[in-house]
Design an enzyme around this catalytic site. Sequence first.
Site, mmCIF file in Angstrom:
data_model
loop_
_atom_site.group_PDB
_atom_site.id
_atom_site.type_symbol
_atom_site.label_atom_id
_atom_site.label_comp_id
_atom_site.label_asym_id
_atom_site.label_seq_id
_atom_site.Cartn_x
_atom_site.Cartn_y
_atom_site.Cartn_z
ATOM 1 N N CYS A 38 76.861 99.173 11.437
ATOM 2 C CA CYS A 38 76.583 99.860 12.693
ATOM 3 C C CYS A 38 76.921 98.960 13.875
ATOM 4 C CB CYS A 38 75.129 100.297 12.841
ATOM 5 S SG CYS A 38 74.516 101.280 11.476
ATOM 6 N N ARG A 73 82.663 98.935 12.820
ATOM 7 C CA ARG A 73 81.398 98.654 12.139
ATOM 8 C C ARG A 73 80.813 99.877 11.442
ATOM 9 N NH1 ARG A 73 77.862 94.645 13.675
ATOM 10 N NH2 ARG A 73 79.033 92.830 14.299
ATOM 11 N N TRP A 93 76.948 103.345 10.366
ATOM 12 C CA TRP A 93 77.326 103.324 8.957
ATOM 13 C C TRP A 93 76.034 103.562 8.210
ATOM 14 C CZ3 TRP A 93 76.130 100.525 4.521
ATOM 15 C CH2 TRP A 93 76.997 100.728 3.440
ATOM 16 N N ASN A 131 70.908 98.187 14.248
ATOM 17 C CA ASN A 131 71.863 97.776 13.215
ATOM 18 C C ASN A 131 71.080 96.929 12.224
ATOM 19 O OD1 ASN A 131 73.984 96.686 11.691
ATOM 20 N ND2 ASN A 131 74.411 95.104 13.224
ATOM 21 N N GLY A 132 71.031 97.352 10.954
ATOM 22 C CA GLY A 132 70.295 96.580 9.951
ATOM 23 C C GLY A 132 69.489 97.502 9.064
ATOM 24 N N GLU A 180 93.169 92.287 -6.042
ATOM 25 C CA GLU A 180 93.304 92.676 -4.639
ATOM 26 C C GLU A 180 94.131 93.960 -4.524
ATOM 27 O OE1 GLU A 180 92.166 92.333 -1.879
ATOM 28 O OE2 GLU A 180 93.682 92.646 -0.360
ATOM 29 N N LYS A 237 92.771 97.402 -2.839
ATOM 30 C CA LYS A 237 93.471 98.084 -1.728
ATOM 31 C C LYS A 237 93.665 99.562 -2.067
ATOM 32 C CE LYS A 237 93.112 95.942 0.875
ATOM 33 N NZ LYS A 237 92.660 94.578 0.974
ATOM 34 N N GLU A 268 90.271 101.570 -2.096
ATOM 35 C CA GLU A 268 89.535 101.806 -0.850
ATOM 36 C C GLU A 268 90.243 102.759 0.103
ATOM 37 O OE1 GLU A 268 88.616 98.439 1.695
ATOM 38 O OE2 GLU A 268 90.486 97.462 1.184
ATOM 39 N N HIS A 288 91.645 93.209 -25.037
ATOM 40 C CA HIS A 288 90.202 93.107 -25.335
ATOM 41 C C HIS A 288 89.458 94.354 -24.865
ATOM 42 C CE1 HIS A 288 90.768 89.046 -26.715
ATOM 43 N NE2 HIS A 288 91.463 88.802 -25.625
ATOM 44 N N LYS A 325 84.390 98.111 8.624
ATOM 45 C CA LYS A 325 85.165 96.871 8.648
ATOM 46 C C LYS A 325 84.267 95.645 8.503
ATOM 47 C CE LYS A 325 88.966 94.544 9.287
ATOM 48 N NZ LYS A 325 89.791 94.450 8.081
#
Length: 608
Positions: A2, A27, A74, A98-99, A479, A483, A486, A502, A603
Amino acid sequence: MCGIIGILGEEPAAPLLIEGLKRLEYRGYDSAGVATVVNGAIDRRRAEGRIARLEARLAEAPLPGTIGIGHTRWATHGKPNETNAHPHATERVAIVHNGIIENFRSLRQELEALGHRFSTETDSEVIAHLITRYLDEQQSPRQAAASALARLDGAFALAIIFAGEHDLMIGARRGSPLAVGYGRGEMFIGSDAMALAPWTDRICYLEEGDRVEVTRAGATVFDGEGHPAEREIRQTVQSGALIGKAGYRHFMLKEIYEQPSVIGDTLRSYVNPVTRAIWLPAMPLSLAEVGRITAVACGTAYYAAMVAKYWFERLARIPVDVDVASEFRYREAPLPEGGVALFISQSGETADTLAAMRYAKEQGQTTIAVVNVPESSIAREADVVLPTLAGPEIGVASTKAYTTQLTVLACLAIATARLRGTIDQRRQAELITALTEVPARAVEVLTHDDVIHRLAHDVAEARDVLYLGRGANFPTAMEGALKLKEISYIHAEGYAAGEMKHGPIALIDETVPVIVIAPSDGVVFDKTVSNVQEVMARGGKVIFLSDRDGIEAFGPGASATIALPKVDPLVAPILYAIPVQILAYHTAIFKGTDVDQPRNLAKSVTVE
Ligand code: M6R
């Protein structure tokens, strides 16, 4: 997460709050809202979704008032709808938060028993009611805020305004960052300096536990004990200009294409062009004597740490433990005396990474932060800061931050190896030459965009995608998978190629694209080729990323090959990150997703 903002100004606050919120949208973007004090009463506008929707709502129903607070959310507790959108308000007070308030359930029960009626599913609403309770007990706004703050467990950055108070805003921070901006006859509160940059470059960062009382004349800070505290006002380097897409369709694409130049910028600040030696800032310890490194980060930055492990162990012969910050912080890992702990973060605000760094400090480690935002909490608290010069990264998917993190980590590994005598002058020169050629090689890699675009068409049809790599390119595989997940929402996994047999090989059939990252770098390459043959024997559709030698050695059988430049194995993870970014980008475009602001993400992850 947020983003929060507060303005005490001379002109209507709502349009300015919107401008600030747009700069905080990285955010979170589930919902947004603003509240002001109008003729002594609190009024607010809120909307589900992006800030543009809130802006449209304000156009229909403008909100006057020169003091106001704003929020972009968020969601943590409660669905991302308008009801749960901040600001939360009673008739007497409005707050943005925020939190996470961990004891909100017990506080809510207590307040409900006193007759308070709640209208949202959020943890944050309890703060507005708690302050109201103390106001109802005849406490002043300042006292009521302090009384309420003392009852909250958890993490918060808060901005609070009060009915009947046109010249008072209260801010507080515990766990989440908060900055106070000083204007001329105007004052600001914001989650970061970037949000406030259009109006002021004079910023004071609150410290842990601080509360601030802000009026148009200035700010008074109190520490966690309630004592007045001095906090330095600094000149921020953040620009007030809005960052544009420079003609690219998305920020992510722009940021992918910026990589040659920002890797070059980063290299220029670490490599002496004359002596071709690595320059590092002064450190409170000798890297030559370090016995063990602990590297901690989240998400993409964690994969950068994984690559760094290969580099430090191979070049400098230092054992490296790598951990995701959310696990590390509660693991109570014993850390060696005189050890170094390395923290990697684009935003410098990731809550878990910051907490992990504080733990490492308590354990007597020298903390080194590789960080992109120079005024961030992690940068401010680390013993040594190694900046990445990626510039602002706006797309939620990290691209240029990752490759510049790798660039800095490669410089650190080479310098450490040289200091320890595990590489000689000649090898150092070779490695630095390879590094300084990365920007030019990255330009070559970008020329494959069209080919990758065509491949993405098929990948977009897949339900699952596997990425395989070995050695320092095992993290590249992870990575690549992150990518794709997401931004395209396709399920993807990154595996060490040798691990396929395996278990994961059971997934292989002709519907599963397998992206192989395999620069021709000796033994590891040969092993990867064998593993990929096993995949092809089971019908797997292989997209093989290598250099010309590697593609020739691999032979026929792949659905597609991409010939990247032949480079020293050290720099391959930097360059091979680029095609997997491009593949994820084009796949997401085919899927029609929101590339820059994918669902459920933000982000900067400032909650744990
Ligand atoms: O700001 P940080 O580098 O600390 O962020 C860490 C992760 O949240 C971040 O890398 C995330 O995984 C990205 N969305 C990946 O593209």
